[in-house]
Write a protein that holds these residues in place. Sequence first.
Motif, PDB file in Angstrom:
ATOM      1  N   LEU A 110      16.997  27.024 -10.381  1.00 24.25           N
ATOM      2  CA  LEU A 110      16.360  28.039  -9.731  1.00 24.25           C
ATOM      3  C   LEU A 110      17.230  29.368  -9.495  1.00 24.25           C
ATOM      4  CD1 LEU A 110      14.440  25.832  -7.106  1.00 24.25           C
ATOM      5  CD2 LEU A 110      13.420  27.165  -9.241  1.00 24.25           C
ATOM      6  N   ARG A 111      18.649  28.979  -9.964  1.00 24.48           N
ATOM      7  CA  ARG A 111      19.699  30.252  -9.656  1.00 24.48           C
ATOM      8  C   ARG A 111      19.971  30.356  -8.558  1.00 24.48           C
ATOM      9  NH1 ARG A 111      17.052  34.157 -11.310  1.00 24.48           N
ATOM     10  NH2 ARG A 111      18.921  35.573 -11.335  1.00 24.48           N
ATOM     11  N   VAL A 112      20.006  29.587  -7.727  1.00 29.04           N
ATOM     12  CA  VAL A 112      20.379  29.980  -5.974  1.00 29.04           C
ATOM     13  C   VAL A 112      21.907  30.110  -6.231  1.00 29.04           C
ATOM     14  CG1 VAL A 112      18.683  28.382  -5.066  1.00 29.04           C
ATOM     15  CG2 VAL A 112      21.011  27.422  -5.548  1.00 29.04           C
ATOM     16  N   ASP A 113      22.347  30.744  -5.293  1.00 27.48           N
ATOM     17  CA  ASP A 113      23.847  31.167  -5.443  1.00 27.48           C
ATOM     18  C   ASP A 113      24.720  29.967  -4.518  1.00 27.48           C
ATOM     19  OD1 ASP A 113      23.748  33.852  -6.315  1.00 27.48           O
ATOM     20  OD2 ASP A 113      22.736  34.111  -4.324  1.00 27.48           O
ATOM     21  N   PHE A 114      24.363  29.197  -3.687  1.00 23.57           N
ATOM     22  CA  PHE A 114      25.065  28.002  -3.072  1.00 23.57           C
ATOM     23  C   PHE A 114      23.744  27.136  -2.462  1.00 23.57           C
ATOM     24  CE2 PHE A 114      24.581  31.079   0.198  1.00 23.57           C
ATOM     25  CZ  PHE A 114      24.188  30.407   1.059  1.00 23.57           C
ATOM     26  N   ILE A 115      24.465  25.802  -2.402  1.00 18.96           N
ATOM     27  CA  ILE A 115      23.888  24.545  -2.046  1.00 18.96           C
ATOM     28  C   ILE A 115      24.051  24.598  -0.402  1.00 18.96           C
ATOM     29  CG2 ILE A 115      23.433  22.059  -1.909  1.00 18.96           C
ATOM     30  CD1 ILE A 115      22.378  23.748  -4.515  1.00 18.96           C
ATOM     31  N   GLY A 120      21.598  15.563   8.977  1.00 19.81           N
ATOM     32  CA  GLY A 120      21.487  14.115   8.946  1.00 19.81           C
ATOM     33  C   GLY A 120      22.160  13.370   7.358  1.00 19.81           C
ATOM     34  N   LEU A 121      22.635  14.307   6.587  1.00 18.25           N
ATOM     35  CA  LEU A 121      23.293  13.906   5.411  1.00 18.25           C
ATOM     36  C   LEU A 121      24.802  12.979   5.766  1.00 18.25           C
ATOM     37  CD1 LEU A 121      22.055  14.301   2.583  1.00 18.25           C
ATOM     38  CD2 LEU A 121      23.901  15.866   1.933  1.00 18.25           C
ATOM     39  N   PRO A 122      24.442  11.746   5.240  1.00 22.44           N
ATOM     40  CA  PRO A 122      25.749  10.936   5.582  1.00 22.44           C
ATOM     41  C   PRO A 122      26.935  11.412   4.516  1.00 22.44           C
ATOM     42  CG  PRO A 122      24.181   9.654   4.192  1.00 22.44           C
ATOM     43  CD  PRO A 122      23.588  10.952   4.730  1.00 22.44           C
ATOM     44  N   PRO A 123      28.118  10.736   4.858  1.00 22.22           N
ATOM     45  CA  PRO A 123      29.383  11.332   4.057  1.00 22.22           C
ATOM     46  C   PRO A 123      29.078  11.047   2.399  1.00 22.22           C
ATOM     47  CG  PRO A 123      30.009  10.440   5.969  1.00 22.22           C
ATOM     48  CD  PRO A 123      28.586  10.166   6.041  1.00 22.22           C
ATOM     49  N   ASP A 124      28.733   9.871   2.199  1.00 19.14           N
ATOM     50  CA  ASP A 124      28.584   9.434   0.540  1.00 19.14           C
ATOM     51  C   ASP A 124      27.639  10.372  -0.050  1.00 19.14           C
ATOM     52  OD1 ASP A 124      26.554   8.337   1.961  1.00 19.14           O
ATOM     53  OD2 ASP A 124      26.213   7.095   0.152  1.00 19.14           O
ATOM     54  N   LEU A 125      26.641  10.794   0.537  1.00 20.52           N
ATOM     55  CA  LEU A 125      25.617  11.755  -0.378  1.00 20.52           C
ATOM     56  C   LEU A 125      26.106  13.198  -0.026  1.00 20.52           C
ATOM     57  CD1 LEU A 125      21.931  10.413   0.954  1.00 20.52           C
ATOM     58  CD2 LEU A 125      23.577   9.910  -1.119  1.00 20.52           C
ATOM     59  N   ALA A 126      26.892  13.671   0.856  1.00 19.58           N
ATOM     60  CA  ALA A 126      27.173  15.092   1.117  1.00 19.58           C
ATOM     61  C   ALA A 126      28.354  15.135   0.012  1.00 19.58           C
ATOM     62  CB  ALA A 126      27.986  15.133   2.391  1.00 19.58           C
ATOM     63  N   ALA A 127      29.430  14.089  -0.070  1.00 24.06           N
ATOM     64  CA  ALA A 127      30.210  14.048  -1.385  1.00 24.06           C
ATOM     65  C   ALA A 127      29.447  14.332  -2.960  1.00 24.06           C
ATOM     66  CB  ALA A 127      31.075  12.683  -1.231  1.00 24.06           C
ATOM     67  N   ALA A 128      28.447  13.643  -2.825  1.00 23.96           N
ATOM     68  CA  ALA A 128      27.860  13.426  -4.075  1.00 23.96           C
ATOM     69  C   ALA A 128      27.282  14.855  -4.356  1.00 23.96           C
ATOM     70  CB  ALA A 128      26.776  12.466  -4.321  1.00 23.96           C
ATOM     71  N   ALA A 129      26.588  15.596  -3.180  1.00 28.34           N
ATOM     72  CA  ALA A 129      25.924  16.706  -3.580  1.00 28.34           C
ATOM     73  C   ALA A 129      27.059  17.736  -3.668  1.00 28.34           C
ATOM     74  CB  ALA A 129      25.215  17.127  -2.188  1.00 28.34           C
ATOM     75  N   ILE A 130      28.396  17.817  -3.207  1.00 28.48           N
ATOM     76  CA  ILE A 130      29.294  18.740  -3.304  1.00 28.48           C
ATOM     77  C   ILE A 130      29.756  18.553  -4.746  1.00 28.48           C
ATOM     78  CG2 ILE A 130      31.797  19.469  -2.695  1.00 28.48           C
ATOM     79  CD1 ILE A 130      30.889  18.342   0.174  1.00 28.48           C
ATOM     80  N   ASP A 131      29.940  17.216  -5.143  1.00 21.31           N
ATOM     81  CA  ASP A 131      30.432  17.167  -6.626  1.00 21.31           C
ATOM     82  C   ASP A 131      29.610  17.892  -7.591  1.00 21.31           C
ATOM     83  OD1 ASP A 131      32.333  15.641  -8.539  1.00 21.31           O
ATOM     84  OD2 ASP A 131      30.277  14.698  -8.998  1.00 21.31           O
ATOM     85  N   GLU A 132      28.286  17.375  -7.449  1.00 19.05           N
ATOM     86  CA  GLU A 132      27.120  18.059  -8.412  1.00 19.05           C
ATOM     87  C   GLU A 132      27.295  19.479  -8.635  1.00 19.05           C
ATOM     88  OE1 GLU A 132      24.596  17.393 -11.390  1.00 19.05           O
ATOM     89  OE2 GLU A 132      25.647  15.715 -10.432  1.00 19.05           O
ATOM     90  N   HIS A 134      29.426  21.708  -7.570  1.00 20.56           N
ATOM     91  CA  HIS A 134      30.530  22.000  -8.426  1.00 20.56           C
ATOM     92  C   HIS A 134      30.549  22.075  -9.772  1.00 20.56           C
ATOM     93  CE1 HIS A 134      33.432  22.146  -4.168  1.00 20.56           C
ATOM     94  NE2 HIS A 134      32.130  22.764  -4.268  1.00 20.56           N
ATOM     95  N   ALA A 135      30.021  20.974 -10.066  1.00 21.63           N
ATOM     96  CA  ALA A 135      29.723  20.838 -11.522  1.00 21.63           C
ATOM     97  C   ALA A 135      28.901  21.799 -12.259  1.00 21.63           C
ATOM     98  CB  ALA A 135      29.045  19.289 -11.790  1.00 21.63           C
ATOM     99  N   HIS A 136      27.963  22.335 -11.471  1.00 19.60           N
ATOM    100  CA  HIS A 136      26.924  23.438 -11.802  1.00 19.60           C
ATOM    101  C   HIS A 136      27.802  24.851 -11.383  1.00 19.60           C
ATOM    102  CE1 HIS A 136      23.908  20.980 -13.347  1.00 19.60           C
ATOM    103  NE2 HIS A 136      24.238  20.140 -12.254  1.00 19.60           N
ATOM    104  N   GLY A 137      28.943  24.919 -11.048  1.00 20.92           N
ATOM    105  CA  GLY A 137      29.354  26.272 -10.436  1.00 20.92           C
ATOM    106  C   GLY A 137      29.035  26.848  -9.391  1.00 20.92           C
ATOM    107  N   LEU A 138      28.355  26.066  -8.403  1.00 21.54           N
ATOM    108  CA  LEU A 138      27.930  26.477  -7.118  1.00 21.54           C
ATOM    109  C   LEU A 138      28.810  26.019  -6.115  1.00 21.54           C
ATOM    110  CD1 LEU A 138      24.225  25.544  -7.791  1.00 21.54           C
ATOM    111  CD2 LEU A 138      25.003  27.850  -7.585  1.00 21.54           C
ATOM    112  N   LYS A 139      28.836  26.830  -5.007  1.00 25.01           N
ATOM    113  CA  LYS A 139      29.561  26.501  -3.830  1.00 25.01           C
ATOM    114  C   LYS A 139      28.583  25.848  -2.882  1.00 25.01           C
ATOM    115  CE  LYS A 139      32.961  30.167  -4.338  1.00 25.01           C
ATOM    116  NZ  LYS A 139      34.002  29.087  -4.577  1.00 25.01           N
ATOM    117  N   VAL A 140      29.215  25.303  -1.721  1.00 24.85           N
ATOM    118  CA  VAL A 140      28.329  24.353  -0.994  1.00 24.85           C
ATOM    119  C   VAL A 140      28.568  24.810   0.506  1.00 24.85           C
ATOM    120  CG1 VAL A 140      27.851  21.992  -0.123  1.00 24.85           C
ATOM    121  CG2 VAL A 140      28.447  22.287  -2.617  1.00 24.85           C
ATOM    122  N   ILE A 141      27.755  25.010   1.523  1.00 24.49           N
ATOM    123  CA  ILE A 141      27.796  25.445   2.800  1.00 24.49           C
ATOM    124  C   ILE A 141      27.213  23.997   3.636  1.00 24.49           C
ATOM    125  CG2 ILE A 141      25.778  26.870   2.817  1.00 24.49           C
ATOM    126  CD1 ILE A 141      27.047  28.236   5.108  1.00 24.49           C
ATOM    127  N   GLY A 142      27.678  23.628   4.660  1.00 20.74           N
ATOM    128  CA  GLY A 142      27.181  22.522   5.594  1.00 20.74           C
ATOM    129  C   GLY A 142      27.028  22.732   6.942  1.00 20.74           C
TER     130      GLY A 142
END
Length: 179
Positions: A110-115, A120-132, A134-142
């Motif tokens: 959808l061409r968002v600028d960041f995720i 409620g997101l636990p550490p393992d899912l947060a890490a997976a989201a960050i990894d994915e 970054h693989a798409h060139g997107l930054k992540v805010i939490g």
Amino acid sequence: GARIPASARRLDLTGKWLIPGFVDTHVHLPVGPNRSHVLNQLLSFGITAMRVPVGGVTALRDSIERGETIAPTVRTAGDMIDADDAVFPYAVRVHDEAGVRREVRRQAALRVDFIKLYTGLPPDLAAAAIDEAHAHGLKVIGHLGRTTWGEAAASGIDALTHSYIAGLAPSIVPAAERE
């Protein structure tokens, strides 16, 4: 020195202040007719760029970039990503790594600028989201809760917000240095 074109407009600002535009890093835009009023108000306050942490206003961002809408420059997240027990009904709920990666890919398309990751997101899912992301060139805010800031930082998160939840901000300070 800098060369000023002959066509440049010159202003006498003696006795005045000239400052760069402000960047508002956390703007929640209203939906509906009040949006244009809010955008005009932001400009009148000197805000020339903003980060919209949830809402996926990519169409607005694109309209501004094409010069069709007068408003601060927008960088936007898509829908916030949270766990199954999300507080807000409009959050995208994920319950496993495959789901969080699928959602990040959907938002990237959808061409968002960041995720945006939510409380409620636990550490393992947060890490997976960050990894994915970054693989798409997107930054992540939490805006995190279940995942500490330290855990998020170790996973490579790009920005953190809202430190009022006990234990998040102190989690990045070494234990020996905490009061």
